[in-house]
Write a protein that holds these residues in place. Structure first.
Motif, PDB file in Angstrom:
ATOM      1  N   VAL A 161      -9.248  65.875  19.546  1.00  0.00           N
ATOM      2  CA  VAL A 161      -9.250  67.320  19.705  1.00  0.00           C
ATOM      3  C   VAL A 161     -10.339  67.934  18.843  1.00  0.00           C
ATOM      4  O   VAL A 161     -11.088  68.804  19.289  1.00  0.00           O
ATOM      5  N   THR A 162     -10.474  67.485  17.614  1.00  0.00           N
ATOM      6  CA  THR A 162     -11.492  68.019  16.710  1.00  0.00           C
ATOM      7  C   THR A 162     -12.887  67.769  17.262  1.00  0.00           C
ATOM      8  O   THR A 162     -13.742  68.657  17.236  1.00  0.00           O
ATOM      9  N   GLN A 174      -2.835  68.501  11.152  1.00  0.00           N
ATOM     10  CA  GLN A 174      -3.992  69.240  10.642  1.00  0.00           C
ATOM     11  C   GLN A 174      -4.580  68.590   9.400  1.00  0.00           C
ATOM     12  O   GLN A 174      -5.766  68.756   9.117  1.00  0.00           O
ATOM     13  N   ASN A 175      -3.782  67.815   8.684  1.00  0.00           N
ATOM     14  CA  ASN A 175      -4.282  67.111   7.507  1.00  0.00           C
ATOM     15  C   ASN A 175      -5.156  65.912   7.871  1.00  0.00           C
ATOM     16  O   ASN A 175      -5.806  65.348   6.998  1.00  0.00           O
ATOM     17  N   ALA A 224       4.844  68.766  13.661  1.00  0.00           N
ATOM     18  CA  ALA A 224       3.900  67.683  13.968  1.00  0.00           C
ATOM     19  C   ALA A 224       2.464  68.207  14.002  1.00  0.00           C
ATOM     20  O   ALA A 224       1.552  67.556  13.498  1.00  0.00           O
ATOM     21  N   ASP A 225       2.274  69.386  14.569  1.00  0.00           N
ATOM     22  CA  ASP A 225       0.931  69.965  14.613  1.00  0.00           C
ATOM     23  C   ASP A 225       0.421  70.288  13.210  1.00  0.00           C
ATOM     24  O   ASP A 225      -0.747  70.037  12.897  1.00  0.00           O
ATOM     25  N   ALA A 226       1.287  70.834  12.358  1.00  0.00           N
ATOM     26  CA  ALA A 226       0.893  71.129  10.984  1.00  0.00           C
ATOM     27  C   ALA A 226       0.590  69.836  10.227  1.00  0.00           C
ATOM     28  O   ALA A 226      -0.380  69.761   9.471  1.00  0.00           O
ATOM     29  N   PHE A 227       1.411  68.820  10.448  1.00  0.00           N
ATOM     30  CA  PHE A 227       1.189  67.513   9.828  1.00  0.00           C
ATOM     31  C   PHE A 227      -0.172  66.959  10.256  1.00  0.00           C
ATOM     32  O   PHE A 227      -0.949  66.467   9.439  1.00  0.00           O
ATOM     33  N   TYR A 278      -1.288  60.830  20.413  1.00  0.00           N
ATOM     34  CA  TYR A 278      -2.114  61.495  21.410  1.00  0.00           C
ATOM     35  C   TYR A 278      -3.112  62.469  20.812  1.00  0.00           C
ATOM     36  O   TYR A 278      -4.157  62.730  21.394  1.00  0.00           O
ATOM     37  N   PHE A 279      -2.781  63.052  19.669  1.00  0.00           N
ATOM     38  CA  PHE A 279      -3.578  64.148  19.142  1.00  0.00           C
ATOM     39  C   PHE A 279      -4.203  63.872  17.785  1.00  0.00           C
ATOM     40  O   PHE A 279      -4.978  64.677  17.293  1.00  0.00           O
ATOM     41  N   GLY A 280      -3.853  62.763  17.166  1.00  0.00           N
ATOM     42  CA  GLY A 280      -4.301  62.466  15.809  1.00  0.00           C
ATOM     43  C   GLY A 280      -5.662  61.815  15.744  1.00  0.00           C
ATOM     44  O   GLY A 280      -6.374  61.708  16.745  1.00  0.00           O
ATOM     45  N   PRO A 281      -6.011  61.355  14.561  1.00  0.00           N
ATOM     46  CA  PRO A 281      -7.312  60.708  14.369  1.00  0.00           C
ATOM     47  C   PRO A 281      -7.408  59.423  15.181  1.00  0.00           C
ATOM     48  O   PRO A 281      -6.405  58.856  15.577  1.00  0.00           O
TER      49      PRO A 281
END
Length: 114
Positions: A96-97, A88-89, A83-86, A41-44
Motif C-alpha cells: 500500500v505504501t 502503520q508502524n 489492525a490498521d493502526a498496528f 495482505y496489507f503489511g510489509p
C-alpha cells in the motif's frame, strides 16, 4: 526460493513465532491468527519487517494474556482499526505504501507536465 520464504525471510524466526502463538490461550491465539491473516495482505513485504511485525504482535498478546487483559481490551471495539493502526508502524515496506508513493509521484509529474 518460495514466496513464503521470500515474504517471511528466516524460517527459524517464523517457526519460533508460530510456536509462541501456539502457546497462547485459545482465544488469544485465535485473535492473533486473525490479525496475522489480515496484516499479511496489507503489511510489509520484506522478510525482516514482516517478522518484526509478527514478533511484536506475539509480544503484545503474550503480555496481555499474562496480565489477564481481555481481547477487547487489546483491540478495542473495532479490530480493523486496531489492525490498521498496528500496521502503520510497519508500512515502509508495504504494498500500500509503495502504491501510494507511485500515485503521488505520477500525479506530481502529470501536474508539472505540459
Amino acid at each position: 526460493m518460495s514466496i513464503l520464504t521470500k515474504m517471511i525471510g528466516d524460517k527459524r524466526r517464523w517457526r519460533e513465532y508460530k510456536a509462541r502463538v501456539r502457546r497462547l490461550p485459545d482465544n488469544y491465539r485465535t485473535a492473533v491468527e486473525a490479525i496475522e491473516h489480515y496484516v499479511m495482505y496489507f503489511g510489509p513485504t520484506d522478510g525482516d519487517s514482516v517478522m518484526s511485525m509478527f514478533e511484536d504482535l506475539a509480544d503484545r498478546f503474550e503480555k496481555a494474556a499474562a496480565d489477564g487483559t481481555p481481547i477487547d481490551g487489546i483491540v478495542g471495539e473495532d479490530p480493523v482499526a486496531y489492525a490498521d493502526a498496528f500496521l502503520q508502524n510497519y508500512q515502509s515496506g508495504g504494498w500500500v505504501t509503495r502504491q501510494r508513493a507511485k500515485l503521488t509521484k505520477k500525479i506530481a509529474l502529470a501536474a508539472h507536465a505540459g
